[in-house]
Motif scaffolding. Structure first.
Motif, PDB file in Angstrom:
ATOM      1  N   ALA A  96       0.837  -1.208   0.000  1.00  0.00           N
ATOM      2  CA  ALA A  96       0.000   0.000   0.000  1.00  0.00           C
ATOM      3  C   ALA A  96       0.871   1.257   0.000  1.00  0.00           C
ATOM      4  CB  ALA A  96      -0.933  -0.003   1.197  1.00  0.00           C
ATOM      5  N   ALA A  97       1.961   1.240   0.748  1.00  0.00           N
ATOM      6  CA  ALA A  97       2.837   2.410   0.811  1.00  0.00           C
ATOM      7  C   ALA A  97       3.678   2.544  -0.456  1.00  0.00           C
ATOM      8  CB  ALA A  97       3.744   2.319   2.033  1.00  0.00           C
ATOM      9  N   PHE A  98       4.391   1.483  -0.831  1.00  0.00           N
ATOM     10  CA  PHE A  98       5.327   1.573  -1.949  1.00  0.00           C
ATOM     11  C   PHE A  98       4.644   1.610  -3.312  1.00  0.00           C
ATOM     12  CE2 PHE A  98       8.259  -0.268   1.276  1.00  0.00           C
ATOM     13  CZ  PHE A  98       9.169   0.774   1.285  1.00  0.00           C
ATOM     14  N   CYS A  99       3.406   1.173  -3.395  1.00  0.00           N
ATOM     15  CA  CYS A  99       2.652   1.248  -4.650  1.00  0.00           C
ATOM     16  C   CYS A  99       1.651   2.399  -4.617  1.00  0.00           C
ATOM     17  CB  CYS A  99       1.918  -0.066  -4.906  1.00  0.00           C
ATOM     18  SG  CYS A  99       0.851  -0.029  -6.337  1.00  0.00           S
ATOM     19  N   GLY A 100       1.011   2.583  -3.489  1.00  0.00           N
ATOM     20  CA  GLY A 100      -0.055   3.578  -3.386  1.00  0.00           C
ATOM     21  C   GLY A 100       0.426   5.007  -3.503  1.00  0.00           C
ATOM     22  N   ILE A 101       1.543   5.313  -2.889  1.00  0.00           N
ATOM     23  CA  ILE A 101       2.044   6.694  -2.919  1.00  0.00           C
ATOM     24  C   ILE A 101       2.422   7.124  -4.337  1.00  0.00           C
ATOM     25  CG2 ILE A 101       3.910   8.213  -2.116  1.00  0.00           C
ATOM     26  CD1 ILE A 101       3.700   6.692   0.604  1.00  0.00           C
ATOM     27  N   PRO A 102       3.249   6.345  -5.076  1.00  0.00           N
ATOM     28  CA  PRO A 102       3.554   6.773  -6.455  1.00  0.00           C
ATOM     29  C   PRO A 102       2.320   6.810  -7.361  1.00  0.00           C
ATOM     30  CG  PRO A 102       5.092   5.076  -5.757  1.00  0.00           C
ATOM     31  CD  PRO A 102       4.043   5.173  -4.709  1.00  0.00           C
TER      32      PRO A 102
END
Length: 156
Positions: free
Chosen positions: A66-72
Motif C-alpha cells: 500500500a505504501a510503496f505502490c499507493g504513494i507513487p
C-alpha cells in the motif's frame, strides 16, 4: 535470523517436515485397479495450513505494498489533475510529452512498488523488519533466486 544449519535454507513459515512425492509407475494400466484408487485417495504433499502465509506476514506485506505502490500511484493521478488545472486555469502550457513521461514514470514506480513491498517485508513472523526493508529485500530476493535455480535443476 541465524544462518547456521539446515534451518537457514527454508523460509520461516515453511513446513518443518518434507514429505516425499509418491513414486510414479513407469507403465500405466489401462483399467483402473485397486492400487490406482489408493493413490488417488492419498493426501496432497502439504495441507493448506502448512502452505499458507501467516496472517502477521501477509498484513505486513499488504501495508508495504500500500505504501510503496499507493504513494507513487496517487502522485501519478495527482499530476494528471494538476497538469489539467494548470493548462485550463493559467497561462502555463505544459508539453504533453512531459506530462506523459512523468505519469508513466510514477505509474511504473507504483508497479515496481508492488514487488518491492512484498519482498521488503520480513517473512519471519517474530521480526517486524526495518522501515525501508532493504536488508529483508536482499534476503528474500536471494531466497527467490535460489528457488528459481532449484526449479531449473529439477526440470533439466
Amino acid at each position: 535470523m541465524s544462518t547456521e544449519g539446515p534451518e537457514s535454507s527454508r523460509l520461516p513459515f515453511e513446513p518443518n517436515k518434507k514429505r516425499q512425492k509418491p513414486v510414479k509407475a513407469k507403465t500405466q494400466p489401462i483399467a483402473k485397479t485397486q492400487e490406482s484408487d489408493q493413490k488417488s485417495q492419498q493426501q496432497p504433499p502439504y495441507t493448506k495450513e502448512e502452505m499458507a502465509v501467516p496472517e502477521v506476514v501477509s498484513q505486513r506485506m499488504i501495508r508495504r505494498v500500500a505504501a510503496f505502490c499507493g504513494i507513487p500511484t496517487a502522485l501519478g493521478i495527482t499530476t494528471l489533475v494538476v497538469s489539467y488545472l494548470l493548462v485550463i486555469y493559467t497561462d502555463i502550457q505544459l508539453p504533453p510529452i512531459a506530462v506523459l513521461l512523468v505519469n508513466m514514470g510514477l505509474f511504473g514506480i507504483g508497479v515496481l512498488g508492488i514487488t518491492y513491498g512484498v519482498l521488503s517485508a520480513s517473512w519471519d513472523e517474530t521480526q517486524p523488519g526495518s522501515l525501508l526493508g532493504v536488508s529483508e529485500f536482499s534476503t528474500n530476493w536471494g531466497r527467490m533466486v535460489e528457488g528459481w535455480r532449484e526449479t531449473r535443476k529439477k526440470n533439466v
